[in-house]
Design a protein around this motif. Sequence first.
Motif, mmCIF file in Angstrom:
data_model
loop_
_atom_site.group_PDB
_atom_site.id
_atom_site.type_symbol
_atom_site.label_atom_id
_atom_site.label_comp_id
_atom_site.label_asym_id
_atom_site.label_seq_id
_atom_site.Cartn_x
_atom_site.Cartn_y
_atom_site.Cartn_z
ATOM 1 N N GLU A 78 0.410 3.689 -3.006
ATOM 2 C CA GLU A 78 -0.391 4.874 -2.683
ATOM 3 C C GLU A 78 0.416 6.012 -2.067
ATOM 4 O O GLU A 78 -0.132 7.083 -1.823
ATOM 5 C CB GLU A 78 -1.535 4.470 -1.749
ATOM 6 C CG GLU A 78 -2.461 3.432 -2.361
ATOM 7 C CD GLU A 78 -3.472 2.884 -1.371
ATOM 8 O OE1 GLU A 78 -3.732 3.547 -0.338
ATOM 9 O OE2 GLU A 78 -3.995 1.787 -1.620
ATOM 10 N N GLN A 101 1.303 7.588 4.054
ATOM 11 C CA GLN A 101 -0.033 7.544 4.644
ATOM 12 C C GLN A 101 0.053 7.538 6.165
ATOM 13 O O GLN A 101 1.026 7.055 6.737
ATOM 14 C CB GLN A 101 -0.769 6.273 4.208
ATOM 15 C CG GLN A 101 -1.030 6.188 2.735
ATOM 16 C CD GLN A 101 -1.781 4.934 2.397
ATOM 17 O OE1 GLN A 101 -2.815 4.648 2.993
ATOM 18 N NE2 GLN A 101 -1.278 4.190 1.442
ATOM 19 N N SER A 102 -1.011 8.017 6.773
ATOM 20 C CA SER A 102 -1.124 7.933 8.226
ATOM 21 C C SER A 102 -1.535 6.510 8.608
ATOM 22 O O SER A 102 -2.018 5.745 7.770
ATOM 23 C CB SER A 102 -2.180 8.918 8.731
ATOM 24 O OG SER A 102 -3.468 8.502 8.300
ATOM 25 N N ASP A 123 -7.626 1.670 6.984
ATOM 26 C CA ASP A 123 -8.874 1.685 6.216
ATOM 27 C C ASP A 123 -9.075 0.368 5.471
ATOM 28 O O ASP A 123 -8.170 -0.126 4.816
ATOM 29 C CB ASP A 123 -8.882 2.836 5.199
ATOM 30 C CG ASP A 123 -9.121 4.185 5.847
ATOM 31 O OD1 ASP A 123 -9.448 4.208 7.049
ATOM 32 O OD2 ASP A 123 -8.950 5.208 5.160
ATOM 33 N N ARG A 174 0.838 -1.223 0.000
ATOM 34 C CA ARG A 174 0.000 0.000 0.000
ATOM 35 C C ARG A 174 0.859 1.254 0.000
ATOM 36 O O ARG A 174 0.566 2.215 -0.711
ATOM 37 C CB ARG A 174 -0.929 0.010 1.210
ATOM 38 C CG ARG A 174 -2.130 -0.885 0.991
ATOM 39 C CD ARG A 174 -3.194 -0.668 1.996
ATOM 40 N NE ARG A 174 -3.803 0.668 1.854
ATOM 41 C CZ ARG A 174 -4.720 1.133 2.673
ATOM 42 N NH1 ARG A 174 -5.147 0.390 3.675
ATOM 43 N NH2 ARG A 174 -5.228 2.323 2.499
ATOM 44 N N ARG A 200 -5.197 5.885 7.785
ATOM 45 C CA ARG A 200 -5.442 5.535 6.376
ATOM 46 C C ARG A 200 -4.977 4.122 6.067
ATOM 47 O O ARG A 200 -5.615 3.411 5.286
ATOM 48 C CB ARG A 200 -4.728 6.520 5.451
ATOM 49 C CG ARG A 200 -5.716 7.439 4.782
ATOM 50 C CD ARG A 200 -5.115 8.337 3.772
ATOM 51 N NE ARG A 200 -5.187 7.741 2.443
ATOM 52 C CZ ARG A 200 -4.357 8.040 1.470
ATOM 53 N NH1 ARG A 200 -3.378 8.889 1.649
ATOM 54 N NH2 ARG A 200 -4.488 7.477 0.299
#
Length: 117
Positions: A37, A40-41, A47, A33, A44
């Motif tokens: 992507e 990210q935090s 998610d 991920r 996130r």
Amino acid sequence: MPDEQPLDAGEDSNLAKVFAALGDETRLRLVTRLCEEGPQSMVRLRDGSAISRQAVAQHLKVLEAAGLARSARAGREQIWKVQASGLSQVQRYLALISDQWDAAARRLQEFVESERH
């Protein structure tokens, strides 16, 4: 990469940590991920997953210890991103192994062909 040098003991030890970290399905998904992507935090990253915040935090710490991810504080959140140097080391190791297999296959082919004549 035919001129690649063998790995030293320190690199071997670190690669063992890297492959152990990537050997876990959840951590592999987290790295994937982050690669696909971007940074990210933790929220996130969670998610779409049933995994707890504490479990994600623990997995990220393992990835960080293996040199595969790092975080930086952005306000109240920690933003995680892939550490390219860790993945580069994996890529180098896999290229070295691939070169060794290719050389072994060439030697076998040469032997088989020499036996025919």
